[in-house]
Structure formats: C-alpha cells, structure tokens
Design an enzyme around this catalytic site. Structure first.
Site, PDB file in Angstrom:
ATOM      1  CE  LYS A 105      -3.608   2.730   0.614  1.00  0.00           C
ATOM      2  NZ  LYS A 105      -4.251   2.923   1.911  1.00  0.00           N
ATOM      3  CG  ASN A 109      -0.727   5.591   0.346  1.00  0.00           C
ATOM      4  OD1 ASN A 109      -1.046   4.888   1.285  1.00  0.00           O
ATOM      5  ND2 ASN A 109      -1.604   5.964  -0.581  1.00  0.00           N
ATOM      6  CG  ASN A 113      -0.875   9.888  -1.453  1.00  0.00           C
ATOM      7  OD1 ASN A 113      -1.210   8.981  -2.207  1.00  0.00           O
ATOM      8  ND2 ASN A 113      -1.541  10.164  -0.349  1.00  0.00           N
ATOM      9  CB  SER A 174      -5.601  11.191   1.214  1.00  0.00           C
ATOM     10  OG  SER A 174      -4.292  10.653   1.303  1.00  0.00           O
TER      11      SER A 174
END
Length: 225
Positions: A105, A109, A113, A174
């Site tokens: 994961k 990210n 990100n 995010s």
C-alpha cells in the site's frame, strides 16, 4: 488504521532494529510510551474516498481493511475484530505478515500522493503520463530496496502496482485533497518515514529525497505542514 509507516513498525519485528522508534512518525517516542505498541493491531486501509464537504465522505471504491498482529500471530483479538468488521459488510482478512502488506500500500502512497500534490493530477493522469509515471516508478524501486533490506516480501511487481493505481481512475489522492482544503498533509508518514528507513538500512533514496524536498516546501508555503 492509518496510511504510511506506523509508529509501532519495529515492535516485535525482530532483527537489529527491534524496538526502534521512528522520529518521522513518533518524535521522541511519545506515542510508543503513551499508547504502548503491545496494544496495537495493524491495519491496511484500501477504500478510496473523497471528502466532498465537512462530514460528507464519498466512497469511490473498495471495502477491504486487512488486519494483522505485529508479531505475525493469528490472535483471538484480531480474529474477533475481523468477525465484527465482516458483520458490518467489510472485508477484513487477518494476515500473518501485515508489514509486507503495509509496504505494498505504501508503495503507491509514497509516490503517487506527493506527485499528485505537486501536479494537481489524479491517479489516472499520473500513470498515463510517461514522465510522472517514471518518477513514481523510481521512488517505488528505492522503497522496494529498503523494504527488502527489512525482510519485506513484495508479492507483485512495481509495474503491476502502478497499473493498479491507474485503474482506480480519476481519483484525487488524500494528499492532494488535503492541500486543496488547506489541511496538514501526511508527508511524514508517507514519505519522510521511508527516507528515515533508508538511512537506517543504508539504502540511498535520491528520487524520494528530491520529491520530499519539493512537496514539503509546497506544504510549508501553503500552511499545510
């Protein structure tokens, strides 16, 4: 449940770094001392969501929350938690190697990100562009080298992981959402902590270092750090 490198990462990890506190996510070991790592059940969060307004969360896709003890055992408390989550309609597999799943994961990210925050691009756009995809891939390869030095097993290839990110579609990460709303971004948990792990393992991180410097500067300028 959190994104990035957890503060308890080296609790019951074994090896020379057993019990190491990570300054990027737990300065001074405050969380380690106050919460205590033995109370932790690790979790990897997969659903993609967007904050449309305060208190209004739009679910894009995914219902899986993997669980796992830092020690790797399949404990009664972990399986009991999984049962309750399944009753609520979620997927909650209990893993024997939660750290490896954290890294798979984190792979995305760590790279997508900050690149999305710097460019304002969605996952699909970053993957479709040859140049930004190459930057993400370089960051992921540096991270993989760190993870493997820590005993992590990567069950999929970098390119398959990149394709998976692109398949999510026109989704804002995010970090980009936080930047647009003026909220603090998860830079330290997603990027700085990986840089710190690189230093601990003696693994160079030139691409990660460059992207981290840029996104941190952006966050400071926007008041989001």
């Amino acid at each position: 449940m959190q994104n990035g490198v957890p503060w308890w990462y080296f609790h019951k990890a074994g090896g020379a770094l057993e019990g190491t506190r990570l300054g990027a996510v737990d300065p001074g070991g405050e969380i380690w001392q106050r919460i205590r790592p033995e109370r932790v059940i690790g979790s990897v969060v997969y659903p993609a969501v967007e904050v449309d307004a305060p208190g209004l969360i739009r679910h894009v896709e995914g219902t899986r929350f993997s669980l796992g003890e830092p020690s790797g055992e399949k404990s009664e408390r972990a399986t009991a938690l999984a049962r309750e989550m399944v009753k609520a309609g979620l997927q909650a597999p209990v893993r024997e190697d939660i750290r490896s799943e954290i890294w798979v994961k984190l792979w995305g990210n760590l790279s997508f990100n900050p690149i999305s925050a710097l460019t304002g691009s969605t996952l699909a756009a970053i993957v479709a562009d040859e140049a930004t995809r190459a930057v993400a891939r370089a960051m992921m390869l540096e991270a993989q080298a760190i993870g493997e030095r820590l005993g992590v097993r990567f069950p999929i290839s970098v390119d398959r992981r990149i394709k998976g990110a692109g398949d999510v579609g026109e989704h804002k990460t995010s970090m980009l959402q936080d930047l647009e709303r003026g909220r603090p971004m998860e830079i330290d948990a997603l990027v700085t902590a990986v840089q710190e792990l690189g230093r601990l393992t003696g693994q160079p991180t030139p691409t990660i270092d460059s992207v981290l410097a840029l996104v941190r500067r952006l966050a400071i300028e926007r008041g989001c750090y």
